[in-house]
Design a protein around this motif. Structure first.
Motif, PDB file in Angstrom:
ATOM      1  N   ALA A   1     -15.024  10.892   2.618  1.00 43.18           N
ATOM      2  CA  ALA A   1     -14.337  10.168   3.699  1.00 43.18           C
ATOM      3  C   ALA A   1     -13.993  11.115   4.852  1.00 43.18           C
ATOM      4  O   ALA A   1     -14.110  10.757   6.032  1.00 43.18           O
ATOM      5  N   GLY A   2     -13.573  12.348   4.512  1.00 46.67           N
ATOM      6  CA  GLY A   2     -13.274  13.339   5.538  1.00 46.67           C
ATOM      7  C   GLY A   2     -14.504  13.680   6.368  1.00 46.67           C
ATOM      8  O   GLY A   2     -14.430  13.771   7.600  1.00 46.67           O
ATOM      9  N   CYS A   3     -15.654  13.849   5.698  1.00 44.97           N
ATOM     10  CA  CYS A   3     -16.902  14.127   6.423  1.00 44.97           C
ATOM     11  C   CYS A   3     -17.266  12.964   7.343  1.00 44.97           C
ATOM     12  O   CYS A   3     -17.722  13.177   8.474  1.00 44.97           O
TER      13      CYS A   3
ATOM     14  N   TYR B   1     -10.368  16.631  20.034  1.00 44.09           N
ATOM     15  CA  TYR B   1     -10.057  17.692  19.071  1.00 44.09           C
ATOM     16  C   TYR B   1      -9.080  17.244  17.987  1.00 44.09           C
ATOM     17  O   TYR B   1      -9.198  17.651  16.827  1.00 44.09           O
ATOM     18  N   THR B   2      -8.129  16.371  18.338  1.00 44.51           N
ATOM     19  CA  THR B   2      -7.105  15.961  17.373  1.00 44.51           C
ATOM     20  C   THR B   2      -7.712  15.274  16.161  1.00 44.51           C
ATOM     21  O   THR B   2      -7.341  15.558  15.010  1.00 44.51           O
ATOM     22  N   LEU B   3      -8.660  14.364  16.376  1.00 35.86           N
ATOM     23  CA  LEU B   3      -9.273  13.659  15.246  1.00 35.86           C
ATOM     24  C   LEU B   3     -10.123  14.603  14.409  1.00 35.86           C
ATOM     25  O   LEU B   3     -10.239  14.442  13.194  1.00 35.86           O
ATOM     26  N   PHE B   4     -10.706  15.609  15.042  1.00 32.97           N
ATOM     27  CA  PHE B   4     -11.416  16.637  14.270  1.00 32.97           C
ATOM     28  C   PHE B   4     -10.455  17.307  13.285  1.00 32.97           C
ATOM     29  O   PHE B   4     -10.787  17.530  12.120  1.00 32.97           O
ATOM     30  N   LEU B   5      -9.254  17.637  13.745  1.00 31.15           N
ATOM     31  CA  LEU B   5      -8.266  18.294  12.886  1.00 31.15           C
ATOM     32  C   LEU B   5      -7.856  17.388  11.731  1.00 31.15           C
ATOM     33  O   LEU B   5      -7.689  17.844  10.595  1.00 31.15           O
ATOM     34  N   ILE B   6      -7.707  16.081  12.005  1.00 32.57           N
ATOM     35  CA  ILE B   6      -7.373  15.115  10.946  1.00 32.57           C
ATOM     36  C   ILE B   6      -8.514  15.059   9.930  1.00 32.57           C
ATOM     37  O   ILE B   6      -8.287  15.036   8.710  1.00 32.57           O
ATOM     38  N   ALA B   7      -9.758  15.060  10.429  1.00 35.90           N
ATOM     39  CA  ALA B   7     -10.923  15.016   9.535  1.00 35.90           C
ATOM     40  C   ALA B   7     -10.965  16.249   8.636  1.00 35.90           C
ATOM     41  O   ALA B   7     -11.257  16.151   7.433  1.00 35.90           O
ATOM     42  N   PHE B   8     -10.656  17.415   9.215  1.00 39.35           N
ATOM     43  CA  PHE B   8     -10.610  18.649   8.411  1.00 39.35           C
ATOM     44  C   PHE B   8      -9.560  18.539   7.309  1.00 39.35           C
ATOM     45  O   PHE B   8      -9.790  18.982   6.175  1.00 39.35           O
ATOM     46  N   PHE B   9      -8.415  17.954   7.622  1.00 36.45           N
ATOM     47  CA  PHE B   9      -7.345  17.824   6.634  1.00 36.45           C
ATOM     48  C   PHE B   9      -7.763  16.903   5.490  1.00 36.45           C
ATOM     49  O   PHE B   9      -7.555  17.225   4.304  1.00 36.45           O
ATOM     50  N   VAL B  10      -8.361  15.761   5.815  1.00 39.05           N
ATOM     51  CA  VAL B  10      -8.796  14.810   4.780  1.00 39.05           C
ATOM     52  C   VAL B  10      -9.876  15.439   3.905  1.00 39.05           C
ATOM     53  O   VAL B  10      -9.837  15.350   2.668  1.00 39.05           O
ATOM     54  N   LEU B  11     -10.852  16.094   4.545  1.00 33.94           N
ATOM     55  CA  LEU B  11     -11.921  16.767   3.805  1.00 33.94           C
ATOM     56  C   LEU B  11     -11.345  17.801   2.847  1.00 33.94           C
ATOM     57  O   LEU B  11     -11.704  17.842   1.656  1.00 33.94           O
TER      58      LEU B  11
END
Length: 428
Positions: free
Chosen positions: A99-101, A112-122
């Motif tokens: 899901a993070g990927c 950039y903010t959503l990228f950081l959220i994606a990194f956290f979920v991953l």
């Protein structure tokens, strides 16, 4: 001597003498996948830094969110695995990581903010995976060779980290990034289109990774693995307060924090370091394949360590490698050109055995507290969030090259830990 007997977790319905090869192969695939995903950050950091014109500290928010997830998610992960089991926990981790990927796709058009959220979920998914897999490897065999066995599986983790920078360089950095002067010539519309195109270069690779993780989750859920049980009753009594009374575990937590911090920090700054005119002056696309040497050295070192630590004390091997890293980092800081570049890349070879060795030494003879100890050690991986952040501050305010004094200081404690417990197993 059985270091994990007497109320340690065991594989239900399975002989400790044999039948462990299949489960270890399956778990090793997981090590490969999280190595691949973690190492891709080293390519994405300079890419996002250039695309969004970030400072070093802002760029390090990637690692802050990624490794911060280890700290936040480790405790819930331990409780989840206790409730649903190790195998189902690994499946849950794979699904969350997928899901993070997948979140990288909308992030490309959202900033950039959503990228950081994606990194956290991953990273949250990978954390669950790691909490489940490390103790799995530790109990599938003789405790005296736990360091050696975990080192072997970590070698395949390193295979993933070795492949990722070169692959990421080809897929993500191939288009190149415009200089500040060129960016200044673009109109507002052209600049927006450029940022969109650059950010979108991550969409395809991460969608493919999401698909691979989902397939692996399905296959893993269908695999016939032994159920891991805890032979102790009331193993959770005392919790973290009780387990931290074991000094080798408490120091091991600090060692993992500093080791992961140092390793991640060096990897995060490698491409920018090689781009420095005083060092090699390489473009990001040209520097990315060299990062594979850093992680590839760790892979080679783990295979060597797998053999060496069957005869040499893990603590002595750890102390030797830490000393070698300190020397190499200092050479990289106070020299230039090819010598500085290759000295820093060579650190990977000596990093090789550190994580699995510290991990297994810290868990030695914890018995029914092994689960809590593992949880604390995984929480300590938050070092990967904080140490690069500290180095980023130094890089922004002093210089990039001198900022490597931060990871050098981390390895001093690793040296101390290795020397202090050099004879841990021979004294028992």
């Amino acid at each position: 001597m059985e270091h994990y007997s007497q109320a340690a977790p065991v594989a239900s319905g399975q002989s400790q003498a044999g039948g462990n090869t299949g489960p270890l192969v399956i778990v090793t695939i997981l090590f490969f996948m999280w190595g691949l995903l973690t190492s891709l950050n080293d390519v994405l950091i300079p890419h996002l830094k250039a695309v969004y014109t970030l400072t070093y500290v802002q760029a390090m928010l990637v690692q802050f969110c990624f490794f911060g997830a280890y700290f936040i998610v480790s405790l819930p992960a331990g409780m989840l695995i206790k409730k649903i089991g190790y195998q189902n926990g690994a499946v849950a981790g794979l699904t969350i990581a997928a899901a993070g990927c997948a979140l990288f796709y909308p992030a490309a058009t959202s900033g950039y903010t959503l990228f950081l959220i994606a990194f956290f979920v991953l990273a949250g998914g990978i954390t669950i995976l790691q909490v489940a897999a490390n103790p799995y490897v530790a109990i599938l065999g003789d405790a005296r060779t736990a360091s050696s066995r975990l080192t072997l599986t970590q070698a395949f983790n390193s295979l993933g980290t070795t492949v990722a920078p070169t692959l990421g360089g080809m897929l993500i950095l191939a288009g190149g990034v415009l200089s500040s002067a060129d960016l200044a010539k673009l109109t507002t519309e052209q600049l927006a289109a450029y940022h969109h195109a650059q950010a979108a270069s991550v969409q395809g690779p991460y969608l493919a990774l999401a698909g691979a993780l989902l397939v692996l989750a399905i296959l893993f859920s269908l695999a016939r693995l032994p159920k891991i049980i805890d032979t102790a009753t009331g193993g959770a009594q005392g919790g973290f307060t009780e387990v931290l009374k074991h000094r080798h575990l408490a120091l091991g937590v600090v060692a993992i924090f500093l080791y992961v911090g140092g390793e991640v920090s060096i990897g995060s700054f490698l491409i920018n370091f090689m781009g420095d005119a005083h060092v090699a002056g390489l473009s990001a696309a040209d520097a990315a394949p060299y990062v594979s040497y850093y992680w590839g050295g760790a892979m080679v070192g783990r295979f060597i360590g797998f053999a060496v630590m069957r005869t040499i004390s893990p603590g002595k091997a750890l102390a030797f490698n830490a000393a070698a890293v300190i020397v190499l980092v200092l050479v990289a800081i106070f020299s230039g050109g090819a010598l500085a570049m290759w000295s820093l890349l060579a650190v990977g070879l000596f990093n090789s055995i550190m994580f699995p060795t510290i991990f297994s030494m810290a868990l030695n003879k914890l018995g029914p507290l092994t689960g809590q100890g593992s949880g604390l050690l995984c929480m300590a991986i938050v070092g990967g969030a904080l140490v690069p952040f500290a180095q980023g501050l130094l890089a922004d305010n002093i210089s990039l090259q001198l900022s490597f004094l931060v990871p050098a200081a981390c390895y001093l404690f690793i040296l101390y830990f290795g020397v202090k417990y050099a004879n841990m197993y021979t004294e028992e």
